[in-house]
Write an enzyme that holds these catalytic residues in place. Structure first.
Site, PDB file in Angstrom:
ATOM      1  N   GLU A  82       0.792  -1.225   0.000  1.00 56.55           N
ATOM      2  CA  GLU A  82       0.000   0.000   0.000  1.00 56.55           C
ATOM      3  C   GLU A  82       0.830   1.284   0.000  1.00 56.55           C
ATOM      4  O   GLU A  82       0.413   2.291  -0.559  1.00 56.55           O
ATOM      5  CB  GLU A  82      -0.931   0.019   1.234  1.00 56.55           C
ATOM      6  CG  GLU A  82      -2.050  -0.989   1.183  1.00 56.55           C
ATOM      7  CD  GLU A  82      -3.164  -0.580   0.225  1.00 56.55           C
ATOM      8  OE1 GLU A  82      -3.058   0.487  -0.403  1.00 56.55           O
ATOM      9  OE2 GLU A  82      -4.137  -1.338   0.092  1.00 56.55           O
ATOM     10  N   SER A 343     -30.322 -29.277  51.510  1.00 52.92           N
ATOM     11  CA  SER A 343     -29.469 -29.788  52.590  1.00 52.92           C
ATOM     12  C   SER A 343     -28.033 -29.285  52.531  1.00 52.92           C
ATOM     13  O   SER A 343     -27.204 -29.716  53.338  1.00 52.92           O
ATOM     14  CB  SER A 343     -29.449 -31.319  52.543  1.00 52.92           C
ATOM     15  OG  SER A 343     -30.735 -31.856  52.776  1.00 52.92           O
TER      16      SER A 343
END
Length: 681
Positions: A82, A343
């Site tokens: 680029e 429990s």
């Protein structure tokens, strides 16, 4: 005549200086757009891996990125393709622009672009077009302004964050997650080339819509990289053969319930570092889904795992069906829902009883019918075991023995113990009674985990957290080291489902009243885990028991967390480890505060039939009475009338042939008695 060239040169230099100064002023006066653009909120695990990412309000995925987060080979390829002079120009590459214009004039069409990476960043920041002269001039001006105020790495970071990659994807990290399912730290040459090619024409080259165009563009990048010496022959040959992805991958979305809560707690933060382990979280989310297969559609599941040494939560599953419309109501985070623990609170009651000198694991306690005013607790099966050791009562999870201990400890003192453990319990009506021993209280899974983490860590409260930067507070003692070890030792003597981890996994199951909640919670030497099953709306699930449903899943949780369980710690030196006969006399048998009003220990006991028993009436089979303790001869009465007198044996056959309820009594030679109400069918 010779002076004219010098005058002309001076004039040109002066004009150039004026133009330069004008350009400098023009660039200096540039108003920069907002550089700190909104990015997706990220949730990261203990190792920095992405747990979950959120879209922006407009539905875009935009993940912030810096050069250090990206494969350097990709960066080399991006710059080479680029903007070769990216690290040397001031925002505008006049040579590249002149070349692009010349090629366009010569060929009659655009052959190459003249935009630098900085100019592309300018276009992305302002979302300006590329074809109009005014737009190009604005990009050039902004690019030069950016170069003056930002470093090259900062400009590159803006490109890596804003570059488009098709659809609602912005930024290289969003692209690598969507197309490759990973961070961009390590990329193949083919993957890097595709990422270079996509921003040039993100919609036309979307791999999920036009993979042939994506492949062609990628291969053009690879060819130029090969020609430019960026990659070698072997890398090029391998890369062009690598397939292009044809579908987008889903972004990470682990721990959705917890991450939603975390985001809501700090709505302005863009990054949250959590204590979760992404691998464990993923494994347990899979387990949650697997565990519900074949179960009723309305059933939900929740799980949690934490390191009880550090207090860090490493996995949290609020349900197995988040984000789906189903009867399971998966949007409800059941780790935060108030539920009855059944429990599972019993171990704390026993530990507190050990600390208060009320009992020892070897203490004998009588599992018999009791009544506390109108409250008459029953065991889960409606039966009675008679006299047995405290440790066995805990292993069998009997209700009556633990209520007897709770009556001695006091509900208020027990609730204070829960608070010391970091448990925020909610009592219906606001006042705790004996029923809290059997789950008559509401608490969250995280509360229950904190309680068991405290037992696992020697009786000191452990504050569980999901924050990686949380500051540890001074730990408050809940129960003594010896009491915590004794409870853990009893729980570890239970055989886990499948027999795996026996002796190393201390666990307890629980089932709430009406079978609304099935629990299993346990710990080894390092981790504590819990699993809950039930319906999110709180309606009963007939036949659901913690031991049947939840316990096997708890065992599987530990197997998925690590290959081997950690050993539980040895007993503290102050722990009293002796048989019942070696205990101090008051600890050999639990008597309770009302022992002074009870019959002496050698008084007769009607051992069989127990109170409340149902006995069948069979032909030629007598009704047998068994007597323990007491001094013969014995007298047996039925409904107050003597049936047998002067009996010296402790097993007596009664000539009883009538059906119905009957009250049996036995009286010894010293006038002491015991009785039981039974039904003969």
């Amino acid at each position: 005549m010779r002076a004219w060239p010098l005058i002309t040169l001076a004039a040109l230099l002066f004009a150039g200086a004026v133009i330069r100064d004008a350009v400098d002023d023009w660039v200096a006066a540039t108003e920069l757009p907002v550089l700190l653009a909104e990015t997706s909120v990220e949730m990261r695990d203990r190792g920095g891996d992405l747990l979950r990412v959120y879209t922006l309000r407009d539905g875009r995925w935009r993940l912030g990125a810096r050069a250090g987060q990206v494969d350097p080979d990709y960066l080399d390829m991006l710059v080479a393709y680029e903007d070769k002079r990216f690290h040397h120009h001031g925002g505008v590459d006049l040579w590249a622009m002149t070349r692009a214009v010349g090629q366009a004039l010569w060929n009659g069409k655009v052959v190459s672009g003249g935009s630098t990476l900085t100019m592309q960043v300018a276009r992305l920041l302002e979302d300006s077009g590329t074809g109009k002269v005014a737009g190009k001039l604005r990009q050039m001006r902004l690019a030069m302004a950016l170069e003056r105020r930002l470093s090259k790495d900062e400009i590159l970071a803006l490109y890596l964050t804003h570059a488009p990659y098709g659809g609602n994807l912005e930024g290289v990290r969003a692209a690598t997650f969507a197309w490759f399912g990973k961070e961009p730290k390590r990329l193949t040459p083919a993957q890097a080339a595709l990422l270079v090619a996509l921003p040039q024409s993100p919609e036309m080259r979307r791999p999920d819509r036009n993979w042939k165009a994506a492949r062609a563009a990628r291969n053009r990048v690879l060819a130029r990289m090969y020609d430019g010496g960026v990659i070698g022959q072997e890398a090029y040959d391998t890369a062009v053969k690598e397939p292009v992805p044809r579908a987008r991958r889903a972004f990470p979305a682990l721990a959705p319930h917890l991450t939603d809560r975390v985001r809501a707690s700090e709505p302005l933060a863009l990054r949250h570092d959590l204590t979760l382990d992404a691998g464990v979280q993923r494994a347990l989310e899979d387990l949650a889904g697997e565990s519900l297969r074949g179960l009723p559609d309305q059933l939900s599941i929740a799980m949690m795992v934490a390191d009880h040494q550090s207090g860090e939560i490493i996995a949290s599953i609020g349900s197995a069906s988040y984000g789906t419309a189903s009867a399971r109501q998966g949007f409800v985070d059941m780790t935060q829902a108030l539920r009855s623990p059944g429990s599972t609170l019993k171990p704390l009651i026993y530990a507190m009883a050990f600390d208060r000198g009320l009992a020892h694991p070897e203490t004998i306690i009588d599992d018999r019918p009791v009544a506390f005013g109108a409250y008459q607790p029953q065991n889960f099966d409606g039966g009675f075991r008679g006299e047995l050791r405290i440790a066995e009562a805990l292993r069998l999870s009997l209700n009556i023995p633990v209520v007897l201990l709770m009556d001695e400890i006091g509900p208020a003192r027990f609730m204070a113990g829960l608070r010391r453990a970091g448990v925020r319990a909610v009592v219906p009506g606001g006042k705790a009674g004996l029923a809290v021993a059997l789950g008559g209280v509401g608490l969250r899974m995280q509360d229950l985990m904190q309680l068991y983490a405290g037992l696992a860590s020697g009786g000191e409260a452990v504050e569980l957290t999901w924050k990686s930067d949380s500051v540890s507070r001074a730990r408050q003692r809940v129960v003594s080291r010896s009491a915590a070890w004794q409870v853990a030792h009893v729980l570890a003597s239970l055989t886990p489902p499948g027999g795996k981890g026996e002796g190393k996994l201390a666990f307890k199951t629980g089932t709430s009243y009406g079978h609304r909640d099935a629990w299993a919670v346990g710990f080894d030497g390092q981790h504590v885990a819990a699993v809950w099953l039930g319906r999110a709306d709180g309606t009963p699930v007939p036949g659901a028991f913690g031991g049947d449903l939840a316990a096997p899943i708890l065992t599987e949780i530990f197997q998925r967390v690590k290959p081997e369980l950690e050993d539980l710690p040895p007993p503290p030196p102050e722990t009293l480890i002796v048989s019942n006969a070696m205990l101090p006399q008051p600890l050999q048998r639990f008597r309770g505060r009302n022992a002074v009003f009870e019959a002496p220990q050698d008084a007769p006991v009607l051992a069989f039939p127990p109170d409340g028993a149902f006995l069948p009436l069979e032909e030629d089979v007598p009704l047998v009475v068994k007597i323990r303790e007491g001094q013969p001869p014995f007298t047996v009465l039925a409904d107050g009338a003597p049936v047998v007198t002067g009996a010296n044996r402790r097993e007596i056959a009664l000539p009883w042939r009538e059906k119905g309820f009957v009250s049996l009594s036995v009286i010894d030679a010293r006038g002491r008695s015991d009785s039981a109400d039974i039904e003969v069918k």
